[in-house]
Each structure stands twice: as structure tokens, then as C-alpha cells.
Scaffold this motif. Structure first.
Motif, PDB file in Angstrom:
ATOM      1  N   TYR A   1       0.800  -1.214   0.000  1.00 25.52           N
ATOM      2  CA  TYR A   1       0.000   0.000   0.000  1.00 25.52           C
ATOM      3  C   TYR A   1       0.839   1.273   0.000  1.00 25.52           C
ATOM      4  O   TYR A   1       0.398   2.304  -0.516  1.00 25.52           O
ATOM      5  N   ASP A   2       2.048   1.225   0.584  1.00 30.43           N
ATOM      6  CA  ASP A   2       2.899   2.412   0.557  1.00 30.43           C
ATOM      7  C   ASP A   2       3.341   2.729  -0.870  1.00 30.43           C
ATOM      8  O   ASP A   2       3.346   3.894  -1.290  1.00 30.43           O
ATOM      9  N   MET A   3       3.683   1.705  -1.639  1.00 33.24           N
ATOM     10  CA  MET A   3       4.106   1.917  -3.019  1.00 33.24           C
ATOM     11  C   MET A   3       2.907   2.291  -3.891  1.00 33.24           C
ATOM     12  O   MET A   3       3.028   3.113  -4.810  1.00 33.24           O
ATOM     13  N   ALA A   4       1.753   1.695  -3.608  1.00 34.18           N
ATOM     14  CA  ALA A   4       0.539   2.079  -4.332  1.00 34.18           C
ATOM     15  C   ALA A   4       0.235   3.553  -4.092  1.00 34.18           C
ATOM     16  O   ALA A   4      -0.131   4.288  -5.016  1.00 34.18           O
ATOM     17  N   TYR A   5       0.396   3.982  -2.856  1.00 32.91           N
ATOM     18  CA  TYR A   5       0.142   5.376  -2.500  1.00 32.91           C
ATOM     19  C   TYR A   5       1.009   6.325  -3.328  1.00 32.91           C
ATOM     20  O   TYR A   5       0.533   7.334  -3.856  1.00 32.91           O
ATOM     21  N   VAL A   6       2.296   6.002  -3.465  1.00 37.41           N
ATOM     22  CA  VAL A   6       3.207   6.845  -4.248  1.00 37.41           C
ATOM     23  C   VAL A   6       2.746   6.932  -5.695  1.00 37.41           C
ATOM     24  O   VAL A   6       2.721   8.011  -6.303  1.00 37.41           O
ATOM     25  N   ALA A   7       2.361   5.788  -6.269  1.00 35.17           N
ATOM     26  CA  ALA A   7       1.943   5.776  -7.667  1.00 35.17           C
ATOM     27  C   ALA A   7       0.642   6.552  -7.869  1.00 35.17           C
ATOM     28  O   ALA A   7       0.524   7.357  -8.804  1.00 35.17           O
ATOM     29  N   TYR A   8      -0.350   6.317  -7.006  1.00 34.61           N
ATOM     30  CA  TYR A   8      -1.611   7.036  -7.145  1.00 34.61           C
ATOM     31  C   TYR A   8      -1.426   8.541  -6.925  1.00 34.61           C
ATOM     32  O   TYR A   8      -2.064   9.363  -7.585  1.00 34.61           O
ATOM     33  N   ARG A   9      -0.572   8.876  -5.987  1.00 31.77           N
ATOM     34  CA  ARG A   9      -0.324  10.306  -5.729  1.00 31.77           C
ATOM     35  C   ARG A   9       0.280  10.970  -6.961  1.00 31.77           C
ATOM     36  O   ARG A   9      -0.074  12.092  -7.320  1.00 31.77           O
ATOM     37  N   ALA A  10       1.232  10.273  -7.615  1.00 35.14           N
ATOM     38  CA  ALA A  10       1.831  10.811  -8.840  1.00 35.14           C
ATOM     39  C   ALA A  10       0.757  11.018  -9.915  1.00 35.14           C
ATOM     40  O   ALA A  10       0.755  12.029 -10.627  1.00 35.14           O
ATOM     41  N   ALA A  11      -0.167  10.057 -10.032  1.00 43.64           N
ATOM     42  CA  ALA A  11      -1.243  10.187 -11.015  1.00 43.64           C
ATOM     43  C   ALA A  11      -2.132  11.381 -10.690  1.00 43.64           C
ATOM     44  O   ALA A  11      -2.516  12.151 -11.579  1.00 43.64           O
ATOM     45  N   ALA A  12      -2.459  11.548  -9.409  1.00 37.71           N
ATOM     46  CA  ALA A  12      -3.326  12.653  -9.005  1.00 37.71           C
ATOM     47  C   ALA A  12      -2.642  14.001  -9.176  1.00 37.71           C
ATOM     48  O   ALA A  12      -3.308  15.015  -9.415  1.00 37.71           O
ATOM     49  N   GLN A  13      -1.327  14.028  -9.046  1.00 37.62           N
ATOM     50  CA  GLN A  13      -0.605  15.276  -9.278  1.00 37.62           C
ATOM     51  C   GLN A  13      -0.615  15.655 -10.756  1.00 37.62           C
ATOM     52  O   GLN A  13      -0.670  16.830 -11.110  1.00 37.62           O
ATOM     53  N   LEU A  14      -0.576  14.641 -11.618  1.00 31.72           N
ATOM     54  CA  LEU A  14      -0.626  14.898 -13.056  1.00 31.72           C
ATOM     55  C   LEU A  14      -2.029  15.286 -13.513  1.00 31.72           C
ATOM     56  O   LEU A  14      -2.203  16.154 -14.362  1.00 31.72           O
ATOM     57  N   GLU A  15      -3.031  14.616 -12.946  1.00 27.26           N
ATOM     58  CA  GLU A  15      -4.425  14.883 -13.308  1.00 27.26           C
ATOM     59  C   GLU A  15      -5.241  14.981 -12.023  1.00 27.26           C
ATOM     60  O   GLU A  15      -5.692  13.967 -11.472  1.00 27.26           O
ATOM     61  N   ALA A  16      -5.416  16.191 -11.547  1.00 25.80           N
ATOM     62  CA  ALA A  16      -6.018  16.418 -10.232  1.00 25.80           C
ATOM     63  C   ALA A  16      -7.461  15.946 -10.148  1.00 25.80           C
ATOM     64  O   ALA A  16      -7.976  15.731  -9.051  1.00 25.80           O
ATOM     65  N   GLN A  17      -8.128  15.772 -11.305  1.00 25.43           N
ATOM     66  CA  GLN A  17      -9.524  15.355 -11.289  1.00 25.43           C
ATOM     67  C   GLN A  17      -9.708  13.971 -11.900  1.00 25.43           C
ATOM     68  O   GLN A  17     -10.803  13.624 -12.364  1.00 25.43           O
ATOM     69  N   ASN A  18      -8.665  13.161 -11.866  1.00 29.81           N
ATOM     70  CA  ASN A  18      -8.748  11.801 -12.390  1.00 29.81           C
ATOM     71  C   ASN A  18      -9.442  10.908 -11.357  1.00 29.81           C
ATOM     72  O   ASN A  18      -8.874  10.646 -10.284  1.00 29.81           O
ATOM     73  N   PRO A  19     -10.669  10.427 -11.610  1.00 33.10           N
ATOM     74  CA  PRO A  19     -11.398   9.656 -10.589  1.00 33.10           C
ATOM     75  C   PRO A  19     -10.677   8.374 -10.168  1.00 33.10           C
ATOM     76  O   PRO A  19     -10.686   8.024  -8.986  1.00 33.10           O
ATOM     77  N   ARG A  20     -10.054   7.678 -11.108  1.00 33.06           N
ATOM     78  CA  ARG A  20      -9.348   6.442 -10.762  1.00 33.06           C
ATOM     79  C   ARG A  20      -8.182   6.739  -9.828  1.00 33.06           C
ATOM     80  O   ARG A  20      -7.914   5.990  -8.882  1.00 33.06           O
ATOM     81  N   ALA A  21      -7.458   7.823 -10.124  1.00 37.27           N
ATOM     82  CA  ALA A  21      -6.313   8.186  -9.285  1.00 37.27           C
ATOM     83  C   ALA A  21      -6.773   8.565  -7.882  1.00 37.27           C
ATOM     84  O   ALA A  21      -6.177   8.147  -6.881  1.00 37.27           O
ATOM     85  N   LEU A  22      -7.857   9.338  -7.782  1.00 36.44           N
ATOM     86  CA  LEU A  22      -8.348   9.770  -6.468  1.00 36.44           C
ATOM     87  C   LEU A  22      -8.899   8.587  -5.670  1.00 36.44           C
ATOM     88  O   LEU A  22      -8.693   8.494  -4.458  1.00 36.44           O
ATOM     89  N   LEU A  23      -9.595   7.677  -6.354  1.00 34.41           N
ATOM     90  CA  LEU A  23     -10.119   6.502  -5.665  1.00 34.41           C
ATOM     91  C   LEU A  23      -8.974   5.649  -5.104  1.00 34.41           C
ATOM     92  O   LEU A  23      -8.995   5.241  -3.942  1.00 34.41           O
TER      93      LEU A  23
END
Length: 426
Positions: free
Chosen positions: A100-122
Motif C-alpha cells: 500500500y505504501d508503493m501504491a500510494y506513491v503511484a496514485y499520488r503521482a497520477a493525481a498530481q498529473l491529473e487532479a480530477q482523475n477519478p481512478r487516481a483519487l479513488l
């Protein structure tokens, strides 16, 4: 409540139109044992590249500039930016593996690139919940719902974050409204789901009712929890997780025959699920049918030899079947796999030691059971009994015996065994 009720299933978090709640929420396929990956062999190299980019991207922007070497050749073409979707896929893979720590880093990077990406925020909100970052998780999932008000997954994940924060905190006053907020979020989800058409409508409503059952249980509303799980079962009658939850709630209510009925249906619906089979085996043993219980418990442990719950319940059934050798082996194995999650296994290990008159070991195991399961009066009663007894190595400690009997009676005033024990040591 299933021991895995707050873990997620499937190959990573699904799209918003395929919501997933706790692992107990209607998984399309069983989880791989202990986070086993279903990804293709080629993904790890991609994962390494993407995660390195996610971890080093920010620092690269502030790295000191070094003098450029004289140009010898034409400049290389700039590297193509990694799209947010790739980080989401990486997060899904790590989440599915339990990293989950590594997943968190990846999802955070996605959300930083696309702040309104629903998959990234979920994914980000769910991984924050797994890492016990409840405040940030709630903020992230609220943002998801503001971006996509139709995201059933988002509502359910937000309800789970409220529940987990309530369960994990030692300061209940600070989270007093969490369960109310969790139910309010599910009401919003229900409104959205009821407006849907097609096959997804009943499936989504069943997940919402299943989630409501969890919240009602945390609220101590057993009848309402049973009714919620029944609603989920009506909408999705063959789902083994809902059947498990119904059986569990009937057991909590004291209706063992109905509990056995639903657990048996759960095993039939999903024979490979170790939780269903292990719990069914224990309930059979508690009903007195140890002959039928033992093969069920043994099969659960065989299906998932690294699953602490399945292994430990085999130990519990072995104890109830008066097989102390097998019971001790399985209980110790379960506690090595997960030493902090299952006070019940320390309790039965303590009972084994008490039966063998090893009072020192009994007191140690029962102390752990009472510490991890501080609201269970039975653990406190047997801890008191272990201090009341004596042998050549461990003298009686009537003060500690009295303290634990009193604690048991405070939790359950009509607990006759605890009252009898207290009368003996006064």
C-alpha cells in the motif's frame, strides 16, 4: 464481521462504474493468497521505471545544475512524459499485492498529473485508508465525490474511511460522529444507485446494503445489521460474502442454527473461500458437531496455509474436539503469521495452557487475549481464573484474580462464572 472486511479485491481498484467495497463486498474473483499478483511478468520492469519516476520527479526539479558538456552530437529528443493512466495501473498492481505504501506513491503521482482523475483519487483514498492516514483519505475521497457525484465506489470508500478511523482510534470522543457520517454517505450512494438502470443497479444496491450492515454492527444495532445484510442477500442471493455476514450476525444475536444455515450456504456458494469454511467449521464445533467440523477446518487451512484466520480456526476446532496437540500447533502457527489481529487465538492457547496447569504460559496468553480483546468478558474471566489457581511454580494472585473478575462483570453484569469467581476470592 469477516476478518478481511476492510481489504479490497480484484486486480486493483476498479473503474468507478464497477464499485468495490470491503473485501466482503461481492468480489468478482477470489483474492490471490496473501497479495499474490495476477499481473503479467513484464510489468515489474515497467513498475520499477514508473515508481522511480514518481519518487524522483520532484527532487529532479531542484537538483543542482551541472555545467553542460560541449555539444558533440545533436541533442536527444526529450523524454515522453509518463501518463497518469500508467501510474494508476502501477498503483493498481501494488495495491493488489498489498504494497500500500508503493501504491500510494503511484496514485499520488497520477493525481498530481491529473487532479480530477477519478481512478487516481479513488486509489489514493483507498491506499491512504490502508496506511491509516484517515484524515487525508477522507479529504481525498470527498474530492473524488465532488469530481464525480455518481461514483458509487467513492461513496463506499469514504464510508469505509470513516468506519476505519472510528475502529482504530483510542479517542472515541474525537470520532463520535463517524458512524453517522458513514451512514449518511451510504444514503447518498443509495440515491445515486436507485437512479441507475440495467444490471448494475441491483449489484450496486447490494453492496451499499452490505456496507450498511457493517456500520449498524459497529453501532451495536444487531437487528438492523441483520436486516441490511438480508437486503443485500435479496439483491444478490448467491454472493458468499453476504451469506457469511448474515451467518455472522445471527451468531452474534445468539441464533446458532441460523448462523450455521447461512455459513453452510456461503461455503456452497464459494467452496474455495477459506474464511467461509473456517468459520463454518468453528460454528459446527460450537454446536457440538466436531466430527463434521474437523474436516471443514482442516480444508480451510489447506486452502490457505498462510492465512492466519484459517490456520487459527483449525486450532480452535481442534481444541473443541479435544485434540490439544493439533490445537497448539495450529494456534501457534496462526500467531506467528499474525501476532496482533486475533485475540481469540491467544485465548484458546491460554485455555490449553490452563488445562495443562501451565499457569505461567496461561497467564501470558490470556493477558494478551484480554489486551487485544478488552471488551470480551470471557477473556477476562479466564485470565482471573489463571491468577486464582496456583501450582509449585506460579502462586495464586487473588488481587489480580479479583480485578479481572470485576472487569468481566463490568462488561457483563449477569456473567455467573465471573460472579462465582469473585465470590471465591473476596
Amino acid at each position: 464481521m469477516r476478518p478481511d472486511c476492510f481489504s479490497l479485491t480484484g486486480v486493483g481498484p476498479p473503474p468507478d462504474d464497477a464499485p468495490v467495497t470491503h473485501r466482503a463486498s461481492l468480489p468478482p474473483t477470489p483474492d490471490p493468497p496473501h497479495g499474490g499478483s495476477r499481473v503479467k511478468p513484464s510489468l515489474p520492469s515497467l513498475a520499477t521505471l514508473l515508481l522511480t519516476a514518481a519518487l524522483t520527479g520532484a527532487s529532479a526539479q531542484t537538483a543542482p545544475t551541472t555545467p553542460a558538456a560541449p555539444a558533440q552530437t545533436a541533442p536527444a529528443a526529450p523524454a515522453k512524459p509518463v501518463p497518469a493512466a500508467s501510474y494508476v495501473a502501477l498503483g493498481d498492481m501494488y495495491f493488489n499485492q498489498g504494497k500500500y505504501d508503493m501504491a500510494y506513491v503511484a496514485y499520488r503521482a497520477a493525481a498530481q498529473l491529473e487532479a480530477q482523475n477519478p481512478r487516481a483519487l479513488l486509489g489514493l483514498g483507498r491506499s491512504q485508508t490502508k496506511l491509516r492516514l484517515y484524515g487525508p483519505a477522507i479529504e481525498t475521497l470527498r474530492r473524488l465525490i465532488s469530481v464525480d457525484a455518481t461514483s458509487i465506489s467513492g461513496y463506499i470508500a469514504l464510508s469505509q474511511a470513516y468506519q476505519q478511523q472510528y475502529v482504530q482510534t483510542s479517542d472515541l470522543a474525537s470520532v463520535a460522529r463517524n458512524l453517522e457520517l458513514a451512514q449518511n454517505v451510504l444514503t447518498q450512494a443509495q440515491t445515486v444507485a436507485q437512479s441507475q438502470t440495467g444490471t448494475d443497479r441491483d449489484l450496486n444496491l447490494s453492496k451499499i446494503w452490505n456496507e450498511r450492515g457493517y456500520v449498524y454492527r459497529l453501532q451495536g444495532q444487531i437487528t438492523q445489521a441483520i436486516e441490511a445484510f438480508k437486503q443485500a442477500n435479496t439483491l444478490n442471493p448467491d454472493n458468499s460474502v453476504v451469506l457469511y455476514n448474515l451467518g455472522d450476525m445471527y451468531y452474534v444475536s445468539g441464533d446458532l442454527p441460523q448462523a450455521l444455515n447461512y455459513l453452510q450456504q456461503a461455503v456452497i456458494a464459494d467452496p474455495a473461500d477459506p474464511y467461509n469454511r473456517a468459520y463454518y467449521g468453528k460454528l459446527l464445533a460450537l454446536s457440538g458437531n466436531v466430527i463434521a467440523a474437523r474436516p471443514e477446518a482442516a480444508q480451510a487451512a489447506k486452502l490457505a496455509p498462510t492465512n492466519a484466520y484459517a490456520v487459527g480456526q483449525y486450532g480452535v476446532v481442534s481444541y473443541l474436539a479435544k485434540d490439544p496437540v493439533q490445537a497448539r500447533t495450529q494456534l501457534n502457527a496462526a500467531l506467528r503469521l499474525d501476532p496482533l489481529r486475533y485475540p481469540e487465538f491467544y485465548y484458546y492457547l491460554g485455555r490449553l495452557n490452563l488445562d495443562a496447569n501451565d499457569l505461567k504460559a496461561a497467564r501470558d496468553a490470556l493477558t494478551r487475549a484480554a489486551a487485544l480483546g478488552s471488551t470480551n468478558p470471557e477473556y477476562l474471566y479466564y485470565l482471573g481464573l489463571s491468577f486464582e489457581r496456583s501450582n509449585t511454580v506460579s502462586p495464586s494472585d487473588r488481587v489480580k484474580a479479583r480485578e479481572n473478575y470485576e472487569r468481566a462483570l463490568k462488561l457483563s453484569p449477569n456473567y455467573k462464572l465471573a460472579q462465582d469467581g469473585l465470590n471465591r476470592v473476596k
